[in-house]
Each structure stands twice: as C-alpha cells, then as structure tokens.
Design an enzyme around this catalytic site. Sequence first.
Site, PDB file in Angstrom:
ATOM      1  N   CYS A 380       5.936   1.501  -0.954  1.00 53.45           N
ATOM      2  CA  CYS A 380       5.914   1.342  -2.404  1.00 53.45           C
ATOM      3  C   CYS A 380       4.536   0.849  -2.866  1.00 53.45           C
ATOM      4  CB  CYS A 380       7.048   0.414  -2.847  1.00 53.45           C
ATOM      5  SG  CYS A 380       7.381   0.472  -4.628  1.00 53.45           S
ATOM      6  N   HIS A 518      11.580   3.195  -0.450  1.00 55.94           N
ATOM      7  CA  HIS A 518      11.894   1.994   0.333  1.00 55.94           C
ATOM      8  C   HIS A 518      12.800   2.371   1.502  1.00 55.94           C
ATOM      9  CE1 HIS A 518      10.279  -1.233  -2.303  1.00 55.94           C
ATOM     10  NE2 HIS A 518      10.447  -0.331  -3.245  1.00 55.94           N
ATOM     11  N   GLU A 520      13.340   0.917   4.164  1.00 54.32           N
ATOM     12  CA  GLU A 520      14.013  -0.228   4.787  1.00 54.32           C
ATOM     13  C   GLU A 520      15.465  -0.354   4.357  1.00 54.32           C
ATOM     14  OE1 GLU A 520      11.872  -2.064   1.120  1.00 54.32           O
ATOM     15  OE2 GLU A 520      11.623  -0.393   2.523  1.00 54.32           O
TER      16      GLU A 520
END
Length: 548
Positions: A380, A518, A520
């Site tokens: 990001c 993102h 994650e």
Amino acid sequence: MTPLIFVTGGVVSSLGKGIAAASLASILEARGLKVTMMKLDPYINVDPGTMSPFQHGEVYVTDDGAETDLDLGHYERFVRTRLSRKNSVTTGRIYENVIRKERRGDYLGATVQVIPHITDEIRRCIDAATEGFDVALVEIGGTVGDIESLPFLEAIRQVRTERGASKALFMHLTLVPFIGAAGELKTKPTQHSVKELRSIGIQPDVLLCRSEQVIPDGERRKISLFTNVPERAVISVPDVDVLYKIPMGLHRQGLDEIVIDQLGLREKVGPADLHEWEDAVDATVHPDDAVTIAVVGKYVDHQDAYKSVGEALKHGGLRQRTKVTLKWLEAQDLEGSDMSALADVDGILVPGGFGDRGFEGKVLTSQYAREHGVPYFGICYGMQAAVVDYARHVAGLAGANSTENDRQTVHPVIGLITEWRTAAGEVEKRDEKSDLGGTMRLGLQEQRLKPGTLAHQLYGRDVVAERHRHRYEFNNRYRTQLEEAGLVISGKSMDDTLVEVVELPQQVHPWFLACQAHPEFLSTPREGHPLFIGFIAAARARKAARAG
C-alpha cells in the site's frame, strides 16, 4: 436457529477473548462443523475506519470492504469461513440503524428505547450474521461491568431466555492472577467477575481462566464451587510460547466436548483433526532456518497497528520452517540517518499507512533496499513510497511525490484518481476534499498479472484477488515514463486503469516487489500467502549469500 456461543470477558481487558474464541472455533471446524464468528463492539464509532491506530490498532478489511476490528483477523486466520460486514457490529452501527428506522416511521410513532428497540436490533444483527451455519461464536467486546456493554449483554440474555441452554451457551473469559510475593494464584477476581455477570441475569456455562501458569485442580474446584460452573467446564488457559498451541490445549481439556454436548451437535461431528495446527507448532518450535525482517512504519511503538503484517510474515516463514524475527523501525527516525539500522537485516517490509509523517523515511528505505540488493516488500503506502523513490532517484523526476503529502508537487506520481483522470485540457483538481475514508477503495478486487514477472511467478496465476484499503493511486500519466526508466508494472486492475503491482526486473534486483493491495489480510498459518512466502525465501537466500 443456529446454535450460538456467546463469549464475554471479565476482570481486565486484553486477556485474549478473540484468540480464545477463534481457537475454539478452529476445533469445532476441525470436527466437521460449518462455523462462523462475530464481534459485537461497544464503542459508538460506526466502524474503526477513522480511529487512531495508536488507540485501536489495525483496521482489518473483509472481502466486501468492511473496516472492522482486528479480532476479525484472528477469526479468519483460525477458521476458513470468509467474514463480511455482517460479522462486525458496533454500538454506533446499531444506533444508526435504529435511528434510520425511526425516521422512516418503522416504529409507528412509538417511543424508541434501549429495550426493546436497541436490543431487538442487536438480536436481528446476530441472526443475520449467523444464519445457515452449524454453530456460531459471538464475542462481546469490552469487559463485564462496563456501562457501554450492557445493551449487548441484555440482548444475549434475552436470546438465552428464549432459545434455552441447548441453543445458546455462555463462555466467560477471566483472569486468575499469580501474586509473586505470596506465591499464590488468586481466584477472587474470577469470582467477582462471575458475580457481576450473574447480577445482570447471565450464568456462564464455561469459564476460561487465563493465567501465567496452569491452574491446579484445587483452584479449579474452588472456582467451580463459587461460580456454580461444573468443574470440568472450568478450563485453564495458561500463557503459551506459540499461539497455535491454544487449540490443542483447549481440546485436551475437553472444551469442544462440553460445547457439543450442550448444543446437541453430536450427530454432526467427527473426531478432531488438528494435524495442521500440530504442524504449525512443530515448524515454529523446530525451525530449520531463521531470518530478520525490518518492518519500517509509523506506528511501530504500537505493533497491533500491523497485526496482520506481523502474522503474515511469520506464516511465510512457517511454510519453509523458518523463524522470522521482526525488527521494528520508526520510519521518521530514518530521515536524516545513515540507514545503518538496516544493515543487518535479511529483508525489508514497508507496510501501509496514511499521512506525511515518516513518509520520507519510507522513501529512503525503498532507496536503500533498491541500491543495496536487499529484498524489499512494499504494501500500500510502501508501494507508493517505492514509486516516489524510483521516480526521484532513477527516472530523474526531481521533487516527485504523492499529493497526499505535497499538493503542489511538480511530479504527482501518486494522487487521487480525480487529480489525474481528467478530460483532455481540463485543469487538475488538487484541492478536492472528502471525508476521511469517504473515497477509499475498499474490499476484494481482482487484478491481472503480467506473464514472466516475479508477481506472476509467485502467484502462479494470471488473475488474482486481494483486499484493498487506500485512497491514493499510481498516476497513470507517469506510467510510460517510469516503465521506460525500468520500473516493471506487473499487476493492473481488470479494466487496465489502475496499477496494482510494481517490481524491478530480477536481473537488476534479486527481489523487489510492491503492491497496492493488502495481501496480509488473506494470509493464514495453515496456507500462508504466495507473496510473503516468496519474500521470506528471498530473505533466506540473501542471508545464505552473505554467510557464504
């Protein structure tokens, strides 16, 4: 009606209700049940999207773009059910819904009150989020005794009264502190917490007792007598060195058996298959290798702000039996420094963020990793920092920046879409204002990867989907210029309008990749994530090369 397990907490906050609930959910899932989870948060914010990371920690994003409490991240890492905005409800959202109904006339002019209107809306939200599952766990945020939690507690009391014990189970997490000076575990806080819960009409069926050590049978028996909870349902939850041990610990004490018996789920379950959790523990406890990763952010003093990033890095290591040590660095501290803090690491990750504080430190971090051949992973804002670095120091665009930080930059390589997606001859609108989060690109979105690139190699697919949470984008007006300078655009939105992934050719740099999304949020300890697995593999290779 879906059988419900309500999870409450007492004595103090931060005992780990979310982890405990997710661990139980993982056992029930391992026994063949279709499980979902839900969080009821007592704060008045509609969602945590505009809350400070220092105060609230990470904002977790679901597929449908909901900005939620970080506990939903724990849930999705422990169970395979993909959650949505229905699974995260705040007091603010409940009141917003009720007020909207009142203005619309749904209550036919009645006086709107906490009981029944607020509690009815809470119950409606619970039903909407849990319908169609074999069992659902509903966590109540806060601590019993907090004023703001009372409407939620009253609502779940009503559910139990109407459905009965065979359809609603109360599980209460408390603290049994160890007093070092006396050398004793103290059960009194747990007794008082249960007393407080019973005073509002809720008798717990199960107690999860958090402590620094295993609670002896004598203390468990004492707690049972004072709280009217069966001794077998007083579960010891001691501190553990590996988070993934918790499901096995709860299973050994028969917590899932208690739940299955009370909720009448025996015919739907088989034996618990926990081998994936056992494998995760074994890989954590007995690693074959170790690497150190620098995480350069702006909230590193409050690491919950990067909870999913830290977990995803560790997951990437688990898939190759590698211990991942995180070196947290404040981006602002690197501004004007000699960058020596990065000299001893095997890889560098720059996570997301907002605002200008520390941004120049992130740009310098990208430059250092690029020039020194250190594996770099930008997420990001970490991607945007990498683009600014490349524009300034490789493409010769002096003064390049993001308009988030410099409205008057001569080279706005990062900006709001409205600033660069304009008709021919139209003046750019850099003074456009919007509510915080009002123009966010949120949720799961597909992107197409360029064959032959590192990103395509890691994913092994042409099209992938990742979750997003950002406002500013790569400025398409600079695509050609930056590509001609050697930057590879390896991922783009399906309509080709937005840049999703950038990287450096592998003949130029061993591993340099940055993505706008993102990833994650989609990493789990059982599967990991391709980008994190590849990043840790690159860190291992760098460590081996330096050692050899």
